[in-house]
Structure formats: C-alpha cells, structure tokens
Design a protein around this motif. Structure first.
Motif, PDB file in Angstrom:
ATOM      1  N   PRO A 270      24.544  90.380 -17.566  1.00 37.77           N
ATOM      2  CA  PRO A 270      24.376  91.588 -16.743  1.00 37.77           C
ATOM      3  C   PRO A 270      23.442  92.608 -17.405  1.00 37.77           C
ATOM      4  O   PRO A 270      23.779  93.783 -17.520  1.00 37.77           O
TER       5      PRO A 270
ATOM      6  N   GLY B  77      28.109  93.821 -14.287  1.00 38.76           N
ATOM      7  CA  GLY B  77      28.953  92.926 -15.082  1.00 38.76           C
ATOM      8  C   GLY B  77      30.265  92.584 -14.384  1.00 38.76           C
ATOM      9  O   GLY B  77      30.748  93.335 -13.527  1.00 38.76           O
ATOM     10  N   GLY B  78      30.834  91.445 -14.747  1.00 46.65           N
ATOM     11  CA  GLY B  78      32.176  91.066 -14.294  1.00 46.65           C
ATOM     12  C   GLY B  78      32.306  90.798 -12.809  1.00 46.65           C
ATOM     13  O   GLY B  78      33.381  90.970 -12.234  1.00 46.65           O
ATOM     14  N   VAL B  79      31.216  90.359 -12.162  1.00 47.75           N
ATOM     15  CA  VAL B  79      31.260  90.143 -10.709  1.00 47.75           C
ATOM     16  C   VAL B  79      31.314  88.645 -10.351  1.00 47.75           C
ATOM     17  O   VAL B  79      30.930  88.264  -9.255  1.00 47.75           O
ATOM     18  N   GLY B  80      31.775  87.828 -11.296  1.00 46.43           N
ATOM     19  CA  GLY B  80      32.004  86.411 -10.988  1.00 46.43           C
ATOM     20  C   GLY B  80      30.812  85.492 -11.208  1.00 46.43           C
ATOM     21  O   GLY B  80      30.871  84.324 -10.800  1.00 46.43           O
ATOM     22  N   LYS B  81      29.762  85.955 -11.882  1.00 44.23           N
ATOM     23  CA  LYS B  81      28.584  85.092 -12.085  1.00 44.23           C
ATOM     24  C   LYS B  81      28.984  83.773 -12.766  1.00 44.23           C
ATOM     25  O   LYS B  81      28.657  82.696 -12.281  1.00 44.23           O
ATOM     26  N   THR B  82      29.687  83.907 -13.900  1.00 44.81           N
ATOM     27  CA  THR B  82      30.019  82.707 -14.669  1.00 44.81           C
ATOM     28  C   THR B  82      31.031  81.833 -13.926  1.00 44.81           C
ATOM     29  O   THR B  82      30.863  80.610 -13.850  1.00 44.81           O
ATOM     30  N   SER B  83      32.057  82.445 -13.358  1.00 51.41           N
ATOM     31  CA  SER B  83      33.071  81.658 -12.628  1.00 51.41           C
ATOM     32  C   SER B  83      32.416  80.921 -11.466  1.00 51.41           C
ATOM     33  O   SER B  83      32.703  79.745 -11.226  1.00 51.41           O
TER      34      SER B  83
ATOM     35  N   GLN C   2      40.554  79.550 -16.877  1.00 54.06           N
ATOM     36  CA  GLN C   2      39.619  80.107 -17.857  1.00 54.06           C
ATOM     37  C   GLN C   2      40.274  80.205 -19.238  1.00 54.06           C
ATOM     38  O   GLN C   2      39.643  79.924 -20.254  1.00 54.06           O
TER      39      GLN C   2
ATOM     40  N   LYS D 269      36.416  87.153  -5.595  1.00 54.70           N
ATOM     41  CA  LYS D 269      37.573  88.011  -5.903  1.00 54.70           C
ATOM     42  C   LYS D 269      37.978  88.822  -4.662  1.00 54.70           C
ATOM     43  O   LYS D 269      38.332  89.989  -4.768  1.00 54.70           O
TER      44      LYS D 269
ATOM     45  N   THR E 180      38.500  83.818  -2.736  1.00 58.66           N
ATOM     46  CA  THR E 180      39.577  84.812  -2.831  1.00 58.66           C
ATOM     47  C   THR E 180      39.993  85.020  -4.285  1.00 58.66           C
ATOM     48  O   THR E 180      39.687  84.200  -5.150  1.00 58.66           O
ATOM     49  N   ARG E 181      40.656  86.141  -4.514  1.00 59.59           N
ATOM     50  CA  ARG E 181      41.164  86.404  -5.864  1.00 59.59           C
ATOM     51  C   ARG E 181      42.297  85.416  -6.133  1.00 59.59           C
ATOM     52  O   ARG E 181      43.210  85.296  -5.319  1.00 59.59           O
ATOM     53  N   ALA E 182      42.204  84.693  -7.225  1.00 58.22           N
ATOM     54  CA  ALA E 182      43.215  83.669  -7.503  1.00 58.22           C
ATOM     55  C   ALA E 182      43.526  83.635  -8.987  1.00 58.22           C
ATOM     56  O   ALA E 182      42.619  83.484  -9.810  1.00 58.22           O
TER      57      ALA E 182
HETATM   58  N1  ATP Z   1      38.278  84.317  -7.773  1.00 57.00           N
HETATM   59  C1  ATP Z   1      38.760  84.947  -8.845  1.00 57.00           C
HETATM   60  N2  ATP Z   1      40.051  85.348  -8.883  1.00 57.00           N
HETATM   61  C2  ATP Z   1      40.541  86.012  -9.952  1.00 57.00           C
HETATM   62  N3  ATP Z   1      39.836  86.319 -11.033  1.00 57.00           N
HETATM   63  C3  ATP Z   1      38.549  85.954 -11.062  1.00 57.00           C
HETATM   64  C4  ATP Z   1      37.934  85.250  -9.973  1.00 57.00           C
HETATM   65  N4  ATP Z   1      36.636  85.016 -10.293  1.00 57.00           N
HETATM   66  C5  ATP Z   1      36.458  85.549 -11.503  1.00 57.00           C
HETATM   67  N5  ATP Z   1      37.601  86.108 -11.974  1.00 57.00           N
HETATM   68  C6  ATP Z   1      37.797  86.812 -13.243  1.00 57.00           C
HETATM   69  O1  ATP Z   1      36.979  87.957 -13.274  1.00 57.00           O
HETATM   70  C7  ATP Z   1      36.465  88.169 -14.583  1.00 57.00           C
HETATM   71  C8  ATP Z   1      34.936  88.266 -14.520  1.00 57.00           C
HETATM   72  O2  ATP Z   1      34.452  87.030 -14.009  1.00 57.00           O
HETATM   73  P1  ATP Z   1      33.150  86.350 -14.612  1.00 57.00           P
HETATM   74  O3  ATP Z   1      33.239  86.262 -16.091  1.00 57.00           O
HETATM   75  O4  ATP Z   1      32.939  85.118 -13.843  1.00 57.00           O
HETATM   76  O5  ATP Z   1      32.069  87.464 -14.207  1.00 57.00           O
HETATM   77  P2  ATP Z   1      30.582  87.649 -14.770  1.00 57.00           P
HETATM   78  O6  ATP Z   1      29.814  88.311 -13.680  1.00 57.00           O
HETATM   79  O7  ATP Z   1      30.080  86.361 -15.277  1.00 57.00           O
HETATM   80  O8  ATP Z   1      30.827  88.646 -15.969  1.00 57.00           O
HETATM   81  P3  ATP Z   1      29.718  89.077 -17.071  1.00 57.00           P
HETATM   82  O9  ATP Z   1      28.795  90.047 -16.360  1.00 57.00           O
HETATM   83  O10 ATP Z   1      30.526  89.744 -18.132  1.00 57.00           O
HETATM   84  O11 ATP Z   1      29.020  87.847 -17.517  1.00 57.00           O
HETATM   85  C9  ATP Z   1      36.960  87.010 -15.432  1.00 57.00           C
HETATM   86  O12 ATP Z   1      38.072  87.440 -16.169  1.00 57.00           O
HETATM   87  C10 ATP Z   1      37.369  85.957 -14.424  1.00 57.00           C
HETATM   88  O13 ATP Z   1      38.448  85.151 -14.871  1.00 57.00           O
END
Ligand code: ATP
Ligand code: MG
Length: 297
Positions: A142, A18-24, A241, A199, A232-234
C-alpha cells in the motif's frame, strides 16, 4: 519435459490503501484458479511479505529481492509444494517469496546502478517466467515503493481490491487516477480487469449499492467495474491465515471458498470476453492491411 508455451496473464492486485484484502484476494483467487487447473504463480512484491507469510513460509527464503537485482535466476527462487522442504501451497500455485530485505531493494539497486530505474527490473524477471504459467499475480504494497511501482508498470491487468465502506469506495477515484498515471508513465496497455469488494459484512443492500455505484462511476470513466461476486467477511479467512494457509486448504467447502470460485469464473469470463473482442478487431483490421500491401506492390 513439456516445452509448450502457454499464454500468461499478468495481473497486479493493488490499492494504495492498506488492509483492504489485496493479499487475501491474491492468494484465494490464485487458489481458486489453481483448482480449475490453471497454473498460477504469486509474486510477493510487498516488503511486509504478506503473501509469503499467508502461504505459511518463514522469513528466510531468498526471493524477489534477489530476482529484481538479477543476483539469481527467478526460476531457481520459486517455492513449490514439497514435503521434503515442508512447503504446502494450494494446488497448482507456486510462489516467488519475499523477505523484509525487499524494503532495501531500491537503495541497493541505486547503489549498484546510479543512472538506471529500479522499476525497470521486474519486466525481465516476468519475461523469464512468461509461458510457464497461465497466471502470474503480483501482490503489491500500500505504498509507492519501487517493487510496487514496478508491478503497476509491468502488469497487463490491474485488479483493485476494496472494502465495501464509504471511505474505501470514495478512495477508488484516487485509484483510478493512479492507473491513468501509470498508463501515461509508460504502461499504456495496463487495463483494469475489475474491482473486488471484500470483507462485506452481510449480503445487505449496502454492498450491492456500492457495486452498482462502482459499476456506474467506472463505466463513465471507460473502465470495467466491480465484479458481481463479492467476498463476505469470514473468520475462516483469518483462521486460515493464522495457519499460513488459504481457505481452499483448511475449509474448502466454506461459503467464502465458493465465493472465490465464482470470482475466478468471472475473472476468466472477463478475460475471455476482452481477448475475443480483440481477436475480432484484429480480423476487421486485416483486410485494410492487405489492401495496403496490394497498393505497395
Ligand atoms: N473476507 C475476509 N473476512 C475476514 N477477514 C478478512 C477477509 N479478507 C481479509 N481479511 C483480513 O483483513 C486483514 C487485511 O487483509 P489483507 O492482508 O489481505 O489486506 P492487504 O490489502 O493485503 O493489506 P496490506 O495493505 O497491509 O498489504 C487481514 O488480517 C485478513 O486476514
Ligand atoms: Mg498485503
């Protein structure tokens, strides 16, 4: 109305972590491709509705739950930019949204269809949308919930999303095992298009070391590895978002938007290179096919 069918690439973006940027990554890659004139649909297949919330929609839109159950035509559930509805999506990006009820999809499906498989429901939905978009992105959860399993089983391509940390990169071996398991479970044609590292704290050696390691390990497994471009982390991503938008709408000149543009170009180049090597293979097979026909005659 233009009835010309376009070839649609169906790409699931996933990782069981989880939380590894899939949605972003899904939303920003879709926006970057949209900017290049590619018509793109994002389908939210996560009961947490990350893509739906990430594009500024509330929680009361009908969407994937109704489409997967066959209660409504998918075309009628698609959300587009519309000033009257108050929806503002990135250029050339449409969304098939999700509500929290997606978490009840499997129970509801089994209640209605005792002997059928819930993961078989996405294929017909995609079949109705194919030819209307250049890309369909499947944003997954996830976990192994039915909509996520359905995504893995119905996609042509898989993009793995990961953070550039030891733990996350070590976990990619499990992700490769999952992809192999999906192939064995029926989607033999599923191909890994690549790994997005996101990130990343700074452009230090650490990220390029991981890129190199992923490339080496994945090549050994016969798979395409990390994309050259990493994200990069931004803070701009998090701020966008919060507004329910992508950086392409809030800060299009930001460095991270440029990174997603470069990533989109890499995605197009990888697809083109695979597709053209397939075309060459087809030409090479043809003379043999013709010989067989001649022999039959
Ligand atoms: N490049 C980035 N820089 C900073 N923060 C980021 C970046 N990409 C994603 N994030 C942040 O990281 C968090 C998790 O990102 P995201 O929701 O895209 O992950 P996910 O894999 O879809 O999570 P989940 O498994 O819960 O669906 C979010 O709060 C998002 O704003
Ligand atoms: Mg998500």
């Amino acid at each position: 109305m233009d009835n010309t069918k376009i070839h649609t690439e169906i790409i699931a973006i996933g990782n069981q972590k989880g939380g590894v940027g899939k949605t972003s990554n899904t939303l920003h890659l879709a926006a970057a491709l949209g900017e290049l004139g590619k018509k793109t649909l994002v389908i939210d297949l996560d009961g947490n509705c990350g893509a739906t919330r990430g594009l500024g929609l509330g929680t009361d839109w009908l969407g994937t739950f109704e489409a997967l159950l066959g209660d409504q035509e998918p075309e009628d559930l698609i959300v587009r930019t519309d000033p009257v509805e108050g929806t503002d999506l990135p250029k050339n990006v449409d969304l098939l949204p999700a509500r929290r009820n997606l978490e009840q999809f499997e129970d509801e499906y089994r209640r209605r269809n005792k002997f059928a498989e819930p993961s078989s429901t996405l294929g017909p939905v995609l079949g109705k949308l194919k030819g209307k978009y250049d890309f369909i992105f499947l944003d997954t959860a996830p976990n192994a919930s039915a909509p996520t399993v359905a995504s893995y089983r119905s996609a042509d391509w898989f993009i793995l999303s990961t953070e550039a940390s030891k733990l996350s990169v070590d976990g990619l071996t499990d992700a490769l095992t999952d992809i192999q398991a999906v192939r064995e479970a029926g989607n033999a044609g599923l191909r890994l298009l690549g790994v997005i590292m996101c990130k990343v704290d700074t452009r230090t050696r650490i990220a390029s070391n991981y890129t190199e390691r992923i490339r080496r390990d994945f090549a050994a497994a016969g798979e395409m590895g990390a994309f050259e471009t990493y994200i990069t982390r931004a803070t701009a991503i998090e701020l966008a978002q919060e507004e329910g938008k992508t950086v392409f709408q809030t800060e299009p000149a930001h460095k991270v938007a440029e990174q997603y543009r470069a990533l989109a170009r890499e995605v197009l180049a990888r697809l083109q290179s695979v597709r053209s090597s397939e075309a060459v293979a087809e030409v090479e097979i043809k003379p043999h096919g013709e010989m067989m026909e001649a022999a039959d005659a």
